[in-house]
Design an enzyme around this catalytic site. Structure first.
Site, PDB file in Angstrom:
ATOM      1  CG  MET A  78      -1.477  -0.913   1.469  1.00 15.84           C
ATOM      2  SD  MET A  78      -2.844  -0.967   2.762  1.00 15.84           S
ATOM      3  CE  MET A  78      -4.342   0.457   2.806  1.00 15.84           C
ATOM      4  CG  HIS A  79       0.123   3.412   2.340  1.00 10.35           C
ATOM      5  ND1 HIS A  79      -0.853   3.648   2.903  1.00 10.35           N
ATOM      6  CD2 HIS A  79       0.891   2.564   3.397  1.00 10.35           C
ATOM      7  CE1 HIS A  79      -1.360   2.705   3.450  1.00 10.35           C
ATOM      8  NE2 HIS A  79      -0.407   1.991   4.457  1.00 10.35           N
ATOM      9  CG  ASP A 237      -0.342  -4.804   2.181  1.00 11.78           C
ATOM     10  OD1 ASP A 237      -1.217  -4.150   2.034  1.00 11.78           O
ATOM     11  OD2 ASP A 237       1.028  -5.145   2.128  1.00 11.78           O
TER      12      ASP A 237
END
Length: 485
Positions: A78-79, A237
């Protein structure tokens, strides 16, 4: 029928071939480099993700009836900030979830804009790993690159874009950008203004199980797959791992012991804790979840084994450990700073309490216990707002350790369920693909039918009491050392 789950991790992409009954037929893993151009920085080339994913898809489907492949979906780190220009070229290497360069931007968001406003706009506050601070960093430090941005996307969504041509994301992953109004599931105009970007630069939002398109004709032909293979939006995830462990609906819980560690609690209702110590995100089942994320979990053990003990025999190092609850050595698991609940990129790891009779086993045990205590910190925040799960699923590489599962059960005082498939995000992604292709009516139905518990670790009452005392000591260390960091 076959469904492919693509787990785009930090060290490798793992691809999984599943049939409609949940049976895994093949798993392929392809590694790619991780770059650290400056201390605290962490980057990867999106082109490497795509190249290795294509190689993985080719290998994964080499021996199956390719005509039976129906859908592909994703679980992904992520991110990460992936920025494309008007010609769809990657502008710079992706800045990853575990990158710590954005301290100045995080302080600006949390202190100048204010945590109250951020929480009102997005249900979360700024963390170093989130996407919005990275955009601000790029705007300030790489203005020429910033001006070239036409598309902003997350790592797994780059794969979806390259495979289908659809500029898309979904709510669970978008929740971690600090750009989404999580409660109302829409981009936050206020946050876009703060970051100096427009909604046109952001992808269209989908639910995790929704089809976003089909394989590009040239890719389908190159792989020998049907042209109508559906590309399903997927999930971040942790949300994908939660689907893969049937942590869906109201009150489910999952602990992930991967590179990072998470405590994930699913809920049908939207909720935020008072200090935003836990992330309040949308879930892949269409509802919401609370999540505590520690930046170093199984990676603590990997560091200890690989870099310090110089051994690959992880299981062997744990064999001589039997005096649980009696260890006098503590480990603070902050190798890369910490997110939940401290939100401190400057926090650092430490061994505390060593003496002349401290053994190798004591220190190995301390690492396992320290990660469990770090996860307990997030559980305590959830308990403070009335969310108190009594059992949890567990997944990730660290979940393979019976000793670690036993420690976590007693530190948390929760039953810990190990499931048949330990493939977490990849399995969850394959389930989402099956739902998106209409095999199951909902994510909850699919998860309940396909995910099977094979073993349960019960908390040991005597150990629970011992670990309660140790945890109360552990939680005093970070405040005592914070100023030194």
């Amino acid at each position: 029928m076959f469904f492919i789950g693509v787990d785009l991790g930090t060290s490798a992409v793992k691809l999984l071939l599943m049939d409609e009954n949940g049976k895994i037929h093949k798993i392929v893993s392809k590694e790619y480099p991780l770059y650290f151009p400056h201390p605290g920085w962490s980057e990867q080339r999106p082109e490497d993700w795509f190249e290795q994913s294509m190689a993985g898809l080719e290998e994964l489907t080499a021996e199956c009836d390719k005509s039976q492949v129906r859908g592909i979906s994703f679980g992904g780190q992520m991110h990460g900030l992936v920025a494309l220009d008007k010609d769809d070229r990657v502008i710079r290497p992706a800045i990853l979830w575990n990158d710590g360069r954005t301290g100045k931007q995080v302080e600006y968001l949390n202190q100048t804009i204010g945590k109250d406003k951020l929480s009102r706009y997005t249900a979360n506050i700024a963390f170093a790993g989130f996407t919005a601070p990275k955009i601000l960093w790029m705007k300030e430090n790489e203005p020429e690159n910033f001006e070239r941005i036409t598309k902003i996307m997350l790592p797994k969504d780059y794969l979806a874009y390259m495979l289908s041509g659809t500029f898309c994301t979904e709510y669970s992953d978008a929740s971690g950008m600090l750009l989404l109004d999580v409660e109302h599931k829409r981009w936050s105009k206020e946050m876009l203004d703060i970051c100096g970007i427009t909604e046109a630069q952001l992808p269209k939002l989908y639910e995790s199980w929704e089809p976003v398109g089909t394989l590009k004709a040239e890719i389908a032909e190159g792989l020998g797959l049907p042209a109508d293979v559906k590309i399903i939006a997927g999930a971040g995830d942790n949300a994908a791992a939660a689907v893969g462990t049937a942590t869906v609906g109201d009150g489910g819980c999952n602990i992930s012991l991967g590179t990072s560690g998470t405590l994930f609690i699913s809920s049908e209702k939207f909720g935020v804790d008072a200090n935003n110590a836990l992330h309040s995100f949308a879930h892949a089942d269409g509802h919401y979840h609370l999540m505590g994320c520690m930046l170093s979990a199984a990676s603590c053990n990997k560091w200890w084994m690989d870099e310090i003990l110089k051994t690959a025999d992880y299981a062997g190092e744990q064999k001589g450990i039997d005096k649980l609850g009696e260890n006098q050595v503590f480990w603070l698991p902050y190798l890369m700073g910490e997110r939940s609940p401290h939100n401190d990129p400057d926090a650092r790891a430490a061994f505390i309490g060593m003496s002349m009779d401290t053994t190798r086993e004591d220190m190995t045990l301390a690492v396992l216990e320290g990660v469990a205590f770090g996860l307990r910190d997030s559980l305590e925040v959830a308990r403070s707002i009335g969310v108190d799960p009594k059992r949890t699923k567990i997944c990730g590489g660290g979940a393979k350790s019976p000793l670690w599962r036993k420690i976590i059960a007693s530190v948390m005082n929760m039953k810990v369920d190990l499931i048949e498939s330990e493939e977490g995000p990849g399995y969850g992604a394959a389930i989402l693909a099956a739902v998106g292709c209409g095999v199951y009516a909902s994510v909850e139905e699919a998860a309940e039918k396909l995910v099977k518990v094979v073993r349960t670790e019960e908390p040991d009452p005597e150990l629970v009491q011992k670990y309660e005392e140790k945890y109360q000591k552990f939680r005093k260390f970070y405040p005592a050392l914070k100023d030194l960091f």
